[in-house]
Design a protein around this motif. Structure first.
Motif, mmCIF file in Angstrom:
data_model
loop_
_atom_site.group_PDB
_atom_site.id
_atom_site.type_symbol
_atom_site.label_atom_id
_atom_site.label_comp_id
_atom_site.label_asym_id
_atom_site.label_seq_id
_atom_site.Cartn_x
_atom_site.Cartn_y
_atom_site.Cartn_z
ATOM 1 N N TYR A 131 -5.074 -0.037 -12.981
ATOM 2 C CA TYR A 131 -4.734 0.477 -11.655
ATOM 3 C C TYR A 131 -3.224 0.701 -11.590
ATOM 4 O O TYR A 131 -2.442 -0.059 -12.178
ATOM 5 C CB TYR A 131 -5.121 -0.519 -10.566
ATOM 6 C CG TYR A 131 -6.566 -0.444 -10.120
ATOM 7 C CD1 TYR A 131 -6.912 -0.009 -8.841
ATOM 8 C CD2 TYR A 131 -7.599 -0.810 -10.980
ATOM 9 C CE1 TYR A 131 -8.230 0.053 -8.430
ATOM 10 C CE2 TYR A 131 -8.924 -0.745 -10.581
ATOM 11 C CZ TYR A 131 -9.235 -0.318 -9.293
ATOM 12 O OH TYR A 131 -10.540 -0.253 -8.894
ATOM 13 N N TYR A 132 -2.848 1.726 -10.859
ATOM 14 C CA TYR A 132 -1.434 1.980 -10.569
ATOM 15 C C TYR A 132 -1.148 1.491 -9.161
ATOM 16 O O TYR A 132 -1.909 1.770 -8.232
ATOM 17 C CB TYR A 132 -1.143 3.471 -10.684
ATOM 18 C CG TYR A 132 0.280 3.857 -10.324
ATOM 19 C CD1 TYR A 132 1.326 3.629 -11.218
ATOM 20 C CD2 TYR A 132 0.582 4.452 -9.097
ATOM 21 C CE1 TYR A 132 2.633 3.988 -10.896
ATOM 22 C CE2 TYR A 132 1.882 4.815 -8.777
ATOM 23 C CZ TYR A 132 2.899 4.575 -9.681
ATOM 24 O OH TYR A 132 4.193 4.919 -9.363
ATOM 25 N N ILE A 133 -0.044 0.754 -8.989
ATOM 26 C CA ILE A 133 0.289 0.164 -7.692
ATOM 27 C C ILE A 133 1.728 0.511 -7.341
ATOM 28 O O ILE A 133 2.630 0.399 -8.180
ATOM 29 C CB ILE A 133 0.130 -1.377 -7.717
ATOM 30 C CG1 ILE A 133 -1.276 -1.770 -8.198
ATOM 31 C CG2 ILE A 133 0.405 -1.970 -6.333
ATOM 32 C CD1 ILE A 133 -1.330 -2.302 -9.610
ATOM 33 N N SER A 134 1.952 0.938 -6.114
ATOM 34 C CA SER A 134 3.310 1.236 -5.661
ATOM 35 C C SER A 134 3.437 0.910 -4.180
ATOM 36 O O SER A 134 2.465 0.513 -3.523
ATOM 37 C CB SER A 134 3.664 2.708 -5.920
ATOM 38 O OG SER A 134 2.808 3.564 -5.179
ATOM 39 N N GLU A 135 4.654 1.072 -3.653
ATOM 40 C CA GLU A 135 4.911 0.841 -2.238
ATOM 41 C C GLU A 135 4.884 2.174 -1.492
ATOM 42 O O GLU A 135 5.355 3.184 -2.008
ATOM 43 C CB GLU A 135 6.263 0.155 -2.036
ATOM 44 C CG GLU A 135 6.329 -1.238 -2.636
ATOM 45 C CD GLU A 135 7.659 -1.932 -2.348
ATOM 46 O OE1 GLU A 135 8.479 -1.355 -1.600
ATOM 47 O OE2 GLU A 135 7.881 -3.042 -2.864
ATOM 48 N N GLN A 136 4.343 2.170 -0.299
ATOM 49 C CA GLN A 136 4.281 3.387 0.500
ATOM 50 C C GLN A 136 5.684 3.886 0.842
ATOM 51 O O GLN A 136 6.586 3.098 1.126
ATOM 52 C CB GLN A 136 3.503 3.140 1.799
ATOM 53 C CG GLN A 136 2.020 2.933 1.609
ATOM 54 C CD GLN A 136 1.285 2.754 2.928
ATOM 55 O OE1 GLN A 136 1.890 2.776 3.994
ATOM 56 N NE2 GLN A 136 -0.020 2.552 2.859
ATOM 57 N N ASP A 137 5.834 5.202 0.793
ATOM 58 C CA ASP A 137 7.056 5.879 1.252
ATOM 59 C C ASP A 137 8.308 5.483 0.468
ATOM 60 O O ASP A 137 9.426 5.588 0.980
ATOM 61 C CB ASP A 137 7.295 5.613 2.747
ATOM 62 C CG ASP A 137 6.112 6.038 3.601
ATOM 63 O OD1 ASP A 137 5.540 7.106 3.325
ATOM 64 O OD2 ASP A 137 5.756 5.294 4.538
ATOM 65 N N ARG A 138 8.149 5.024 -0.777
ATOM 66 C CA ARG A 138 9.311 4.700 -1.602
ATOM 67 C C ARG A 138 9.100 5.284 -3.002
ATOM 68 O O ARG A 138 8.143 4.924 -3.691
ATOM 69 C CB ARG A 138 9.535 3.190 -1.691
ATOM 70 C CG ARG A 138 9.805 2.526 -0.356
ATOM 71 C CD ARG A 138 10.197 1.072 -0.538
ATOM 72 N NE ARG A 138 11.555 0.952 -1.074
ATOM 73 C CZ ARG A 138 12.083 -0.204 -1.495
ATOM 74 N NH1 ARG A 138 11.368 -1.321 -1.452
ATOM 75 N NH2 ARG A 138 13.320 -0.240 -1.958
ATOM 76 N N GLU A 139 9.998 6.176 -3.415
ATOM 77 C CA GLU A 139 9.887 6.764 -4.747
ATOM 78 C C GLU A 139 10.261 5.754 -5.829
ATOM 79 O O GLU A 139 9.715 5.780 -6.932
ATOM 80 C CB GLU A 139 10.790 7.985 -4.857
ATOM 81 C CG GLU A 139 10.367 9.158 -3.985
ATOM 82 C CD GLU A 139 11.268 10.351 -4.168
ATOM 83 O OE1 GLU A 139 11.015 11.156 -5.097
ATOM 84 O OE2 GLU A 139 12.232 10.489 -3.392
ATOM 85 N N ILE A 140 11.215 4.885 -5.522
ATOM 86 C CA ILE A 140 11.608 3.802 -6.416
ATOM 87 C C ILE A 140 11.783 2.540 -5.584
ATOM 88 O O ILE A 140 12.366 2.581 -4.502
ATOM 89 C CB ILE A 140 12.925 4.121 -7.158
ATOM 90 C CG1 ILE A 140 12.732 5.277 -8.148
ATOM 91 C CG2 ILE A 140 13.442 2.890 -7.912
ATOM 92 C CD1 ILE A 140 13.989 5.648 -8.926
ATOM 93 N N PHE A 141 11.250 1.428 -6.068
ATOM 94 C CA PHE A 141 11.517 0.131 -5.454
ATOM 95 C C PHE A 141 11.943 -0.823 -6.559
ATOM 96 O O PHE A 141 11.986 -0.466 -7.737
ATOM 97 C CB PHE A 141 10.316 -0.381 -4.650
ATOM 98 C CG PHE A 141 9.028 -0.506 -5.431
ATOM 99 C CD1 PHE A 141 8.616 -1.731 -5.933
ATOM 100 C CD2 PHE A 141 8.206 0.594 -5.637
ATOM 101 C CE1 PHE A 141 7.429 -1.856 -6.640
ATOM 102 C CE2 PHE A 141 7.009 0.483 -6.336
ATOM 103 C CZ PHE A 141 6.625 -0.739 -6.840
ATOM 104 N N TYR A 142 12.278 -2.053 -6.183
ATOM 105 C CA TYR A 142 12.982 -2.933 -7.114
ATOM 106 C C TYR A 142 12.347 -4.325 -7.127
ATOM 107 O O TYR A 142 12.265 -4.997 -6.102
ATOM 108 C CB TYR A 142 14.464 -3.031 -6.718
ATOM 109 C CG TYR A 142 15.110 -1.674 -6.616
ATOM 110 C CD1 TYR A 142 15.723 -1.092 -7.719
ATOM 111 C CD2 TYR A 142 15.059 -0.942 -5.425
ATOM 112 C CE1 TYR A 142 16.291 0.183 -7.638
ATOM 113 C CE2 TYR A 142 15.617 0.319 -5.332
ATOM 114 C CZ TYR A 142 16.231 0.881 -6.438
ATOM 115 O OH TYR A 142 16.781 2.131 -6.358
#
Length: 268
Positions: A131-142
């Motif tokens: 699965y790919y997981i990311s944060e909404q409305d952020r192209e890059i997070f840290y």
């Protein structure tokens, strides 16, 4: 454990997020195909943000993923131990004052990512589903991490400083627990933070400030997650899309139900 991350967004975004950042990377020409899925198994170099002790300034530089246990001299034993230092359990950093993590508690860094990957086990399926997981409305997070520097002598006898880092993890939120549902470190996730907590992590905080960061649980409703095509072995996707794009797995049960036969049984 999180062994797979992605940085497919424009690195210039990092400099916009951290305007005072000094770019110290040796290789500024990034292979974007490679960075779609960076796997920790080979301890790859990766751009991270850290605060330089001498100048006090934030810098972007390459460090190797997986804290190097320099006290172990046997190469095989060192690599085996290092694989267990790709991730760092945040709740253990302050718990043992004799541990390596406590010693590194003030050597804090941020790991820029477009997203992370995690694998889900399905009953009766030979391979796990990534699965790919990311944060909404952020192209890059840290993602917060800890780093160390050690000296290395190259073939010409030149001494250089080499950095290595580990990624902080915590107990998973409900969605991530359903995705990372198998293995000795199941129900764990990277320590996702808000922009404010990310900046706080690389600021001049005290030890007493750290538990509040470690205990933060990122809300699942503010995350994006979906299945992607097989990652291990870097196979070409049959649909020709990027590794981080959604893939339709035939018969994949919804999150929370990992038994396809169990779903069928409820229909009859």
């Amino acid at each position: 454990m999180c062994w797979d991350i992605s940085l497919h967004s424009d690195v210039e975004i990092i400099k916009k997020n951290f305007p005072q950042l000094t770019d110290l990377r040796k290789d500024k020409e990034m292979d974007m195909y490679y960075y779609e899925n960076v796997q920790a198994i080979t301890f790859p170099p990766y751009p991270i943000i850290y605060r330089d002790k001498e100048t006090g300034d934030l810098a972007l530089t390459e460090m190797e993923w997986g804290v190097l246990p320099t006290y172990i001299k046997d190469p095989k034993e060192q690599a085996d131990r290092r694989r267990n230092q790709v991730n760092i359990r945040s709740e253990r950093i302050l718990g043992d004052h004799k541990s390596a993590w406590y010693r590194l508690r003030n050597q804090r860094c941020l790991i820029p990512v477009s997203g992370t990957y995690e694998h889900r086990a399905i009953k009766g399926w030979k391979k796990k589903v990534p699965y790919y997981i990311s944060e909404q409305d952020r192209e890059i997070f840290y993602i917060p991490g800890l780093f160390q520097l050690h000296e290395n002598v190259d073939r010409d006898g030149v001494i250089e400083k080499v950095g290595s880092f580990g990624m902080l993890t915590r107990t998973a939120n409900p969605a991530m627990a359903n995705i990372h549902n198998d293995g000795p470190n199941k129900h764990r996730m990277p320590l996702y933070l808000t922009p404010g907590l990310e900046k706080e992590w690389v600021s001049d905080i005290q030890e007493s400030d750290m538990p509040g960061i470690f205990e933060f649980q990122y809300p699942e409703e503010q995350m994006i997650y979906y299945p992607v095509y097989t990652l291990r072995g870097y196979p070409d996707r049959p649909d020709g899309k990027h590794r981080y794009e959604a893939f339709d797995w035939n018969g994949l049960p919804p999150l929370g139900n990992d038994d396809p036969n169990g779903i069928q049984a409820t229909l009859f």
